[in-house]
Design an enzyme around this catalytic site. Structure first.
Site, PDB file in Angstrom:
ATOM      1  N   ARG A 147     -13.918   9.185  -9.647  1.00 19.21           N
ATOM      2  CA  ARG A 147     -12.530   9.499  -9.986  1.00 19.21           C
ATOM      3  C   ARG A 147     -12.406   9.528 -11.504  1.00 19.21           C
ATOM      4  O   ARG A 147     -12.153   8.520 -12.163  1.00 19.21           O
ATOM      5  CB  ARG A 147     -11.573   8.484  -9.353  1.00 19.21           C
ATOM      6  CG  ARG A 147     -11.628   8.530  -7.816  1.00 19.21           C
ATOM      7  CD  ARG A 147     -10.633   7.589  -7.170  1.00 19.21           C
ATOM      8  NE  ARG A 147     -10.759   7.626  -5.708  1.00 19.21           N
ATOM      9  CZ  ARG A 147     -10.119   6.805  -4.879  1.00 19.21           C
ATOM     10  NH1 ARG A 147      -9.280   5.897  -5.368  1.00 19.21           N
ATOM     11  NH2 ARG A 147     -10.289   6.898  -3.574  1.00 19.21           N
ATOM     12  N   GLN A 197     -16.262   2.380  -1.025  1.00 16.91           N
ATOM     13  CA  GLN A 197     -15.460   1.721   0.000  1.00 16.91           C
ATOM     14  C   GLN A 197     -16.024   2.006   1.384  1.00 16.91           C
ATOM     15  O   GLN A 197     -16.795   2.936   1.575  1.00 16.91           O
ATOM     16  CB  GLN A 197     -13.994   2.157  -0.084  1.00 16.91           C
ATOM     17  CG  GLN A 197     -13.731   3.624   0.161  1.00 16.91           C
ATOM     18  CD  GLN A 197     -12.262   3.988  -0.058  1.00 16.91           C
ATOM     19  OE1 GLN A 197     -11.560   3.391  -0.853  1.00 16.91           O
ATOM     20  NE2 GLN A 197     -11.800   4.991   0.654  1.00 16.91           N
ATOM     21  N   ASP A 210      -0.478  -0.753   2.666  1.00 18.85           N
ATOM     22  CA  ASP A 210      -1.560  -1.332   1.871  1.00 18.85           C
ATOM     23  C   ASP A 210      -1.715  -2.807   2.184  1.00 18.85           C
ATOM     24  O   ASP A 210      -0.719  -3.532   2.346  1.00 18.85           O
ATOM     25  CB  ASP A 210      -1.266  -1.204   0.364  1.00 18.85           C
ATOM     26  CG  ASP A 210      -1.377   0.226  -0.153  1.00 18.85           C
ATOM     27  OD1 ASP A 210      -1.974   1.073   0.543  1.00 18.85           O
ATOM     28  OD2 ASP A 210      -0.867   0.482  -1.257  1.00 18.85           O
ATOM     29  N   GLU A 260      -4.891  -4.955  -4.497  1.00 15.57           N
ATOM     30  CA  GLU A 260      -5.003  -4.118  -3.304  1.00 15.57           C
ATOM     31  C   GLU A 260      -6.442  -4.095  -2.795  1.00 15.57           C
ATOM     32  O   GLU A 260      -7.366  -3.779  -3.533  1.00 15.57           O
ATOM     33  CB  GLU A 260      -4.553  -2.690  -3.603  1.00 15.57           C
ATOM     34  CG  GLU A 260      -4.653  -1.758  -2.399  1.00 15.57           C
ATOM     35  CD  GLU A 260      -4.398  -0.298  -2.750  1.00 15.57           C
ATOM     36  OE1 GLU A 260      -5.098   0.571  -2.192  1.00 15.57           O
ATOM     37  OE2 GLU A 260      -3.508  -0.039  -3.598  1.00 15.57           O
ATOM     38  N   SER A 295      -6.045   0.618   1.604  1.00 15.25           N
ATOM     39  CA  SER A 295      -4.963   1.558   1.912  1.00 15.25           C
ATOM     40  C   SER A 295      -5.294   2.167   3.263  1.00 15.25           C
ATOM     41  O   SER A 295      -6.425   2.616   3.481  1.00 15.25           O
ATOM     42  CB  SER A 295      -4.882   2.639   0.828  1.00 15.25           C
ATOM     43  OG  SER A 295      -3.936   3.624   1.178  1.00 15.25           O
TER      44      SER A 295
END
Length: 345
Positions: free
Chosen positions: A111, A126, A246, A259, A262
């Site tokens: 990203r 993830q 979340d 977090e 999600s």
């Protein structure tokens, strides 16, 4: 611009060798627990997909994907994935997965537009998972039951980690608290969404915020979501809007909410059309993924992503995600982190 949270009197409880061993322990144990809890089979995932098919995750709709031309395909463009939210649903159909079962995979992404800090890196890893559900399971009650099972797997992993490294003390509460983003806005009307998350997590320790992506009564969004995977516009059985959310925890090492996941029940054809219209993205309906969904060729599903480096960071009580994963960081951040006792890999 990158930014750094500087924890007061931070002391890394594990050295680099123990940290690497802990990362291995957590990743192996948690993914087995997640697979067992949700009845997920492991599948192999792509690092990149073809541009223009609508398969890549658009996140908040503004992040640029890393692209490159493929020489042997006439310089057709490929995109490094942001996540596999839509790819997984295509795979459920391809593998002909039955309701009550699903898939999970190791997702690795780049990203490039991420703002770098203690929690955010250019490199994202993830566990991406997706499971087939029935029409009757498209409810908040079912969403909550899945969240509780994931949270149980997280707490079991915390227990094993603390047993292995006694210098680490468990801190996650026994139960996770559920709150809707609309309720949160009414509880703390003068706060920003991030400040509300901090406040509710400080109070309860572990929270699942429901209904993320649509506009609240005050006209703002709690946070952004692309219109074509999570269902954030359907009115649930409790009268509130949204079937996603979340998983957040209070992380005292950094003094903020954190977090971990999600996730949500995914759009059906009605929700897809509605959300594309809300966001002014009706043109997406002509893309490959969207055509298959609207044609009824993809199963109803629930899914999400659980940060691997983030979970390891929390359970090993680290102050920077760069203590867990190898990535690129500004040189001044590396220097400051080293001075603060949190050397980046």
């Amino acid at each position: 611009m990158s930014k750094l949270i500087k924890p007061v009197a931070y002391d890394a409880l594990l050295d680099m060798k123990q940290t690497e061993q802990g990362i291995k322990l957590i990743k192996e144990f948690f993914q087995q627990n997640l697979s067992t809890e949700l009845r997920l089979r492991r599948v192999t995932a792509p690092l990149f997909v073809l541009q223009g098919l609508g398969i890549n995750d658009d996140l908040n709709g503004v992040e640029r994907a890393v692209t490159f031309p493929i020489k042997d395909l006439g310089d057709a463009k490929a995109e490094v994935v942001h996540s596999l939210a839509k790819w997984k649903r295509l795979s459920l159909a391809e593998y002909n997965v039955e309701p009550g079962y699903g898939i999970y995979t190791d997702m690795n992404a780049i990203r490039a537009d991420e703002e770098l800090d203690n929690l955010h890196s250019l490199y994202v890893d993830q566990w991406d998972w997706e499971a087939v559900i029935t029409r009757e399971q498209r409810t908040v009650a079912y969403l909550k039951s899945v969240v509780e099972r994931i949270y149980a797997a997280i707490r079991r992993t915390e227990y094993l980690t603390c047993e292995t490294y006694p210098q680490l003390r468990p801190f996650l509460p026994e139960m996770i608290t559920f709150v809707h983003s609309e309720e949160l806005a009414r509880m703390y009307p003068e706060m920003t969404p991030k400040e509300r998350e901090d406040e509710i997590c400080r109070k309860h320790g572990a929270v699942f915020v429901i209904g993320i992506g649509g506009r609240l009564d005050n006209g703002e969004k709690h946070d952004g979501r692309a219109p074509d995977y999570d269902d954030w516009s359907t009115v649930a059985e409790d009268g509130r809007v949204g079937l996603n959310g979340d998983i957040l925890i209070w992380y005292s090492v950094l003094g903020r909410s954190f977090e971990l996941s999600s996730m949500g029940i995914r759009v059906d054809s009605d929700a897809l059309v509605r959300q594309l219209a809300i966001e002014g993205e009706e043109a997406r309906a002509g893309l490959y993924f969207h055509r298959k969904l609207l044609a009824g060729e993809l199963p109803l599903s629930i899914g999400g992503g659980i940060g691997q480096s983030r979970l390891c960071m929390v359970l090993l009580h680290k102050a920077h995600i760069g203590e867990i994963q190898a990535s690129i960081w500004p040189e001044d951040m590396r220097r400051e982190c080293r001075e603060l006792g949190m050397p980046l890999i």
